[in-house]
Enzyme design. Structure first.
Site, mmCIF file in Angstrom:
data_model
loop_
_atom_site.group_PDB
_atom_site.id
_atom_site.type_symbol
_atom_site.label_atom_id
_atom_site.label_comp_id
_atom_site.label_asym_id
_atom_site.label_seq_id
_atom_site.Cartn_x
_atom_site.Cartn_y
_atom_site.Cartn_z
ATOM 1 N N TYR A 37 34.399 1.306 14.983
ATOM 2 C CA TYR A 37 32.945 1.251 15.173
ATOM 3 C C TYR A 37 32.407 2.608 15.652
ATOM 4 C CZ TYR A 37 28.375 0.134 17.031
ATOM 5 O OH TYR A 37 27.026 0.141 17.276
ATOM 6 N N LYS B 130 16.504 -4.916 13.169
ATOM 7 C CA LYS B 130 16.310 -5.750 14.354
ATOM 8 C C LYS B 130 14.855 -6.188 14.518
ATOM 9 C CE LYS B 130 20.662 -5.230 14.939
ATOM 10 N NZ LYS B 130 20.993 -4.071 14.134
ATOM 11 N N TYR C 86 26.113 2.363 10.663
ATOM 12 C CA TYR C 86 25.920 1.109 9.912
ATOM 13 C C TYR C 86 25.593 1.332 8.429
ATOM 14 C CZ TYR C 86 25.500 -1.263 14.454
ATOM 15 O OH TYR C 86 25.731 -1.763 15.699
HETATM 16 C C1 LIG Z 1 22.446 -3.789 13.797
HETATM 17 C C2 LIG Z 1 22.492 -3.017 12.544
HETATM 18 C C3 LIG Z 1 23.164 -3.505 11.394
HETATM 19 C C4 LIG Z 1 23.979 -4.759 11.398
HETATM 20 O O1 LIG Z 1 23.220 -5.930 11.434
HETATM 21 P P1 LIG Z 1 23.824 -7.200 12.155
HETATM 22 O O2 LIG Z 1 22.761 -8.212 12.073
HETATM 23 O O3 LIG Z 1 24.143 -6.770 13.554
HETATM 24 O O4 LIG Z 1 25.059 -7.591 11.421
HETATM 25 C C5 LIG Z 1 23.109 -2.769 10.242
HETATM 26 N N1 LIG Z 1 22.448 -1.595 10.187
HETATM 27 C C6 LIG Z 1 21.817 -1.081 11.258
HETATM 28 C C7 LIG Z 1 21.150 0.232 11.112
HETATM 29 C C8 LIG Z 1 21.810 -1.779 12.474
HETATM 30 O O5 LIG Z 1 21.187 -1.248 13.529
#
Ligand SMILES: *Cc1c(COP(=O)(O)O)cnc(C)c1O
Length: 347
Positions: A275, A62, A301
């Site tokens: 999720y 991010k 993620y």
């Molecule tokens: C938000 C996030 C993602 C996914 O990225 P997006 O742009 O939301 O698809 C992947 N890995 C981590 C650790 C994240 O925080």
């Protein structure tokens, strides 16, 4: 004629200077080989781009998006960032830290999206750091239109005299996606500087900005590295169309031509029960990366993305001679909110 033009043309570059931006990120992030994981799996050569090392509040994907989003907030003379995410959102944590860095307030909405967690889930990991950065938060039940909820809260704050800047969940709009168009350019530059080319790029995909920005970036500079998103939540068709929608909008912002839906590659075989609920393959990926490479993944993620990569290697998806780059998107702070599963997976 055409041949001469190709030979003399410098590789296309995107001029990011025309977009408001603030410096939050360590760039370029390193690309490292993973020789011990490669050997263990006996597959293609595996590499990792360390976007877990972007440098803001333990890093993560991010941060790149926030460079452009916070840049826009500063241009609008905002005094507060308002955003939303799941309880253990890495996006919220990085937004809270970015607000501190530029001297803004931060208010966030946290969606109770993951069922069956104990009380500590709402106080440890990312939530602990949100509090440390002084962000204020309020909870919401699962299943609402969280962007609409957060925009309504931003309006209420504006009526009280604040100057909020609204950032959608995951920072995933065309402005945020510019951060990953920039990352695509970084990968292309790495290849032209070192001669190390890649055949595949693999990463986790959630709110879509990362994959959309990468595809838009590669398309704009004419680099044809295929980008495989491993879904952490949505079924394949839905994720593909969401990623494609944001890719097209990002390309429009970049002034480039669109791409067909067929350019968006998604595998939804590693979501597990949903999720934020780690599957067996998620915990295996965490263990393997820790023990083969000394790298921390997260249970929501990056470990689902890596489980996808491991699964594809085992299924023979790649050629043995391929060079496969995994994008580490960060998130290890959330490991502490999944302590019980982590302990259970080690015994
Ligand atoms: C938000 C996030 C993602 C996914 O990225 P997006 O742009 O939301 O698809 C992947 N890995 C981590 C650790 C994240 O925080």
């Amino acid at each position: 004629m055409a041949e001469t033009a190709t030979l003399t043309q410098a590789p296309a570059r995107i001029d990011f200077g025309r977009f408001p931006r603030t410096n939050l990120c360590h760039r370029p992030t390193p690309i490292e080989a993973m020789p011990r994981l490669t050997e263990l799996l006996g597959g293609p050569r595996l590499f990792i781009k360390r976007d877990d090392c972007t440098g803001l509040a333990t890093g993560g994907n991010k941060t790149r998006k926030l460079e452009f989003l916070v840049g826009e907030a500063m241009r609008e003379k905002a005094d507060m960032l308002v955003t939303q995410g799941a309880v253990q959102s890495n996006h919220v944590r990085q937004t809270a830290a970015a607000a501190c860095k530029v001297g803004m307030k931060c208010h966030v909405l946290l969606e109770r999206r993951v069922p069956g967690r104990d009380a500590s889930y709402e106080t440890t990991g990312n939530v602990l750091l949100d509090d440390l950065f002084g962000a204020t938060h309020e909870f919401r039940p699962a299943g609402l239109d969280m962007n609409a909820e957060a925009e309504a809260v931003a309006e209420a704050l504006r009526a009280e005299g604040h100057r909020p800047y609204f950032i959608p969940g995951g920072g995933s709009n065309p402005t945020g996606a510019l951060g990953y168009a920039n990352c695509a350019q970084e990968i292309a530059e790495y290849t032209s500087e070192t001669g190390q080319a890649f055949d595949w790029l693999v990463m986790a995909t959630g709110s879509t900005g990362t994959q959309a920005g990468l595809v838009a970036g590669f398309q704009t500079i004419g680099h044809d590295l295929p980008v495989m998103g491993v879904s952490v939540r949505q079924p394949r068709e839905r994720q593909m169309s969401a990623v494609h929608g944001l890719t097209q909008k990002t390309l429009e912002k970049l002034g480039a031509e669109g791409v067909p839906l067929s350019r968006i590659l998604v595998d939804d075989g590693y979501v597990g029960e949903g999720y934020g609920i780690p599957a067996e393959s998620t915990m295996e990926a965490i263990r393997l990366l820790a023990r083969q490479e000394g790298i921390l993944l997260d249970p929501v993620y990056s470990a689902k993305g890596m489980a996808g990569l491991i699964g594809m290697v085992r299924q023979g998806f790649f050629k043995p001679t391929d060079n496969v780059l995994f994008l580490h998107t960060g998130g290890a702070v959330a490991l502490f909110a999944y302590q019980d599963q982590l302990i259970a997976s080690m015994t």
